[in-house]
Design an enzyme around this catalytic site. Structure first.
Site, short mmCIF file in Angstrom:
data_model
loop_
_atom_site.label_atom_id
_atom_site.label_comp_id
_atom_site.label_asym_id
_atom_site.label_seq_id
_atom_site.Cartn_x
_atom_site.Cartn_y
_atom_site.Cartn_z
N SER A 157 48.25 41.80 38.43
CA SER A 157 48.80 42.82 38.78
C SER A 157 50.10 42.81 39.62
O SER A 157 50.97 42.23 38.79
CB SER A 157 47.54 43.43 40.01
OG SER A 157 47.82 45.07 40.02
N ASP A 328 41.51 47.69 30.72
CA ASP A 328 42.49 48.01 31.86
C ASP A 328 42.99 49.30 31.45
O ASP A 328 43.57 49.40 30.31
CB ASP A 328 43.47 46.77 32.14
CG ASP A 328 44.26 47.05 33.17
OD1 ASP A 328 44.42 48.28 33.79
OD2 ASP A 328 44.72 46.07 33.84
N HIS A 358 41.05 47.47 35.37
CA HIS A 358 42.06 46.61 35.75
C HIS A 358 41.54 45.63 36.84
O HIS A 358 41.98 44.37 36.93
CB HIS A 358 42.97 47.61 36.46
CG HIS A 358 44.37 46.97 37.22
ND1 HIS A 358 44.98 46.09 36.51
CD2 HIS A 358 44.48 46.68 38.31
CE1 HIS A 358 45.80 45.59 37.47
NE2 HIS A 358 45.75 45.87 38.71
#
Lengths: 386, 386
Positions: A157, A328, A358
């Site tokens: 991320s 995601d 995600h």
């Protein structure tokens, strides 16, 4: 005065695994002009740096993450225990893992809640921060630790954005770069969701333009709304539907009453998001959320480098491993493919197969064990392969 | 006193097309216990009701929609001009189209901004409203207009929820039901995004718990954040990326400055969402947004009817036409499939092929022309086919 790493070294090596340390990395002028007279970076380490400093791994956290990647001196769970530990995918019997808290955050590194020379928190005076600022400061930490080149820089991320920026800012200091559930540049949609989040925080009257530390109340409501929006984007639609559908929360009645001023009960998914919001509010600072969210909005490895193609071409000597979560919908797998198109990764994007969305980069990172052990970390497999 | 429809009839028929009329539909006790001593429904009509009242079409708007479906006495564009008009898919030379404003909205029907008997706006005292309440009141409007059975009830998004609820509440009064980009029950994710939106409005200090009409300032900021969140969900990720990518807005610099208190410039997508927010704030009431959003959260045709299967089985005599936008990520096509599984629609879900996302139900509704003309509206095709 904060102890520097070197002072720690001389006094009390070996530092225990998973122990928060602090490095004074000096004064700093930010990319967009801000200035801090001194910056501290908090970090934790696991394992021992070998003599030629060739076994160092830099692990970079996501938006609201901290330095505690894995268990260590205490048994407190880390956010990537699946990845890091003795005998783990990143085997801390072999590798020296360093996990710094990003500048602007609130887990020990200098951030808006830190005290300025005038004795007050930086608050609204904290500089606008970019992902590049974080890399520039972490380069100083690497210098302090005596690490000329990391065996691997790894993140998911926003941590993936940081890792990619590391590879492009200092390719000579990164052997492998592992980018999970991230992108080369924040997209219109990511910026759009981020805008609503920061706007919600700024709307909270308790935010006081960022100078709320001395006030009786904090901008918990605004930060909570930001987290609710974010959390929905961290999960997939089927995941939320499977867990909650449109059930009521316990005996609560979400159908309101005779007037809208009557507090209605909640749906189960609302209670869940309230809980996610409350948990974040208890552990995170609203200003840090704004600073790091805007840093993430600014993310673009191609900026001032002739675009993403040219930027990634400049990191041609770095070995990349790019992975995405197939469900995601915040960092779409297509964004990982955009990176892979531009770097030498013959197998394409590696997939974490998870319905969760995600957050699969946290909950299912173990799925990357085999490819990581084949291509990047040779922990337990060294002897078998030799 | 508001003129009733019957009084309008006797005085000035024919009413021009696309002219806002008002029907007093009496006192009303809401599903969850609220009460209003009198309710007015605003509506517009196009065309002329035929002698046996068999050519009536009910068109139901979405969350922030109004009665102005199509052009009429003025040339002001309507939101479904693609669908409705003389010689159109719904040919107003043949059909009599009625488009009511939903109870709780702010386009002429009784809503939170309406004046209560004590001379003050209802504000926070406005009742919690369900989609079923809207149907119950629109049934009275149909009675007033002398329409025993609609040839078709048609809606998209929340209008689709209203249409479906019509078919299940009063199947004997609906020949065809056209449901576009909607669902049988609001999902966990739809509830989740809605929660953040209503929370943002309530967080705005100018909201004053819903009693802000006499105040100097309105909750524009909170309503604007709600709209930003909603608008992102109305569009697809590729649509936003194609239009805006991460471009700056004109000469603005989104990279902030020396401190976070310094107002940074905007990305183009932020400017776009600011514009969407401003437009809504100029035309819509924050309380109405809360009331209708919570009504939509409450949407479940199966509630108190033994579930969705049983509810839709009770509408077995209604001919359904269910359509979805293939890029919709708010009302996923799979939700339309859930409806179609339970009703007799041999061809499956009809698809609006558009990259835009949910808003395709507005921008690309013309794509349904052929199937609507084949199965529901026989406007221009009657003679050719006979």
């Amino acid at each position: 005065m904060t102890l520097t790493v070197r002072e720690l070294d001389s006094q009390q090596r070996p530092v225990p695994d998973g122990h928060v340390q602090f490095a004074d990395v000096g004064e700093y002028t930010f990319e967009t002009g801000g200035y801090l007279p001194s910056v501290t970076l908090a970090f934790e380490t696991w394992g021992t740096l070998n003599q030629d400093a060739s076994n160092a791994v830099l692990l970079l956290h996501a938006l609201t993450g901290d330095t505690h990647v894995a268990k260590g001196e205490s048994n407190e769970p880390g956010w990537w225990d699946q990845l890091v530990g003795p005998g783990g995918i990143v085997d801390t019997n072999k590798y020296f893992v360093v996990a710094p808290n990003m500048i602007g955050s609130c887990y020990g590194s200098t951030g808006p809640a830190s005290i300025a020379p005038d004795g007050r928190p930086w608050g609204s005076r904290f500089p606008f921060t970019t992902i590049r600022d974080s890399v520039n400061l972490e380069l100083r930490l690497a210098d302090d630790l005596g690490i000329k080149k990391f065996h691997a820089v790894v993140g998911g991320s926003m941590g993936g954005a940081r890792a990619l920026e590391w590879a492009v800012t200092a390719p000579e200091r990164v052997a492998h770069c592992v980018v999970v559930a991230a992108c080369a540049q924040s997209s219109a949609e990511q910026i759009a969701f981020a805008q609503a989040q920061t706007a919600a925080i700024r709307l909270d009257p308790n935010y006081r333009s960022g100078d709320y530390y001395d006030a009786a109340s904090s901008p918990a409501a605004g930060l909570g709304i930001a987290r609710r929006i974010a959390h929905v984007t961290y999960r997939s639609e089927p995941e939320l539907e499977t867990r909650f559908s449109r059930a009521n929360q316990g005996e609560e009645n979400p159908f309101g009453g005779a007037s809208i001023s009557h507090q209605r009960g909640r749906y189960a998914v609302e209670s869940y998001l309230d809980h996610q919001a409350d948990k974040l509010v208890d552990r995170f600072d609203a200003n840090s959320y704004v600073v790091l969210t805007e840093a993430l909005m600014s993310h673009d490895v191609g900026r001032s480098r002739g675009g993403v193609d040219a930027a990634l071409a400049s990191a041609a000597d770095v070995k990349f491993l790019v992975a995405a979560v197939n469900s995601d919908r915040l960092y779409w797998p297509a964004q990982s493919e955009e990176i892979v198109k531009r770097v030498d990764q013959g197998d394409g994007v590696y997939t974490i197969d998870s319905p969760i969305g995600h957050d699969g980069f946290l909950t299912d990172i173990h799925q990357l064990g085999p490819v990581l052990n084949e291509h990047v970390f040779t922990a337990r497999g060294d002897q078998e392969r030799s």
